[in-house]
Design a protein around this motif. Sequence first.
Motif, short mmCIF file in Angstrom:
data_model
loop_
_atom_site.label_atom_id
_atom_site.label_comp_id
_atom_site.label_asym_id
_atom_site.label_seq_id
_atom_site.Cartn_x
_atom_site.Cartn_y
_atom_site.Cartn_z
N VAL A 147 -2.98 0.32 -3.98
CA VAL A 147 -2.47 -0.99 -3.60
C VAL A 147 -1.88 -1.65 -4.85
CG1 VAL A 147 -3.04 -3.27 -2.68
CG2 VAL A 147 -4.14 -1.22 -1.73
N THR A 191 0.84 -1.20 0.00
CA THR A 191 0.00 0.00 0.00
C THR A 191 0.88 1.25 0.00
OG1 THR A 191 -1.71 -1.20 1.20
CG2 THR A 191 -1.88 1.20 1.18
N GLN A 240 -4.74 6.48 -1.44
CA GLN A 240 -3.94 5.26 -1.32
C GLN A 240 -4.11 4.38 -2.54
OE1 GLN A 240 -4.58 3.25 2.39
NE2 GLN A 240 -4.08 5.05 3.62
#
Length: 187
Positions: free
Chosen positions: A93, A82, A91
Amino acid sequence: MKISGVDIRPGNIIEYEGGIWKAVKIQHTQPGKGGAYMQVELKNLIDGRKNNVRFRSAETVERVRLDTKDFQFLFADGEELTFMDKENYEQIVLQRDLLGDQAAFLQDGMDVIMELYDEKPISVQLPDQIEAEIVEADAVVKGQTASSSYKPAVLDNGVRIMVPPHIGAGTRVIVDTRDSSYVKRAD
């Protein structure tokens, strides 16, 4: 931007056969018969395939410009990593295999540069050097006093590197993330 096939350099990102490829290694060859060519080892940035291609000087390829953005590594959860965009705090991933062997060098809070193609992340650049601790180092073999003799050691992230004989467990060292090599003892 179009460039000649013989002007490809390691690290260049090119468009080839409908994919986005990174030049990993190059070798300029001038055979006795025929024209010179550039032997280029390419790595596909989307699916990770490798390919060896010969480019002659008359051939042109499209050089791709990637967008770069500053991200911060937050944490790893199994095979997922992340990251946080440092501008808008969003964010993202990514899968661990996108970074390959370099994923072992990620540290919480580490600043990285993400390369994006059409807003899709295709590579992550770590700092060239990081500080890590030696957790295990082999003993020096008596009589092995050559100045170039190195011994195996294990870092706190599990990566095995070669270090000089005077480096022992518990020592903090600077490591080059590009080739996992010992640089120097940390201050």
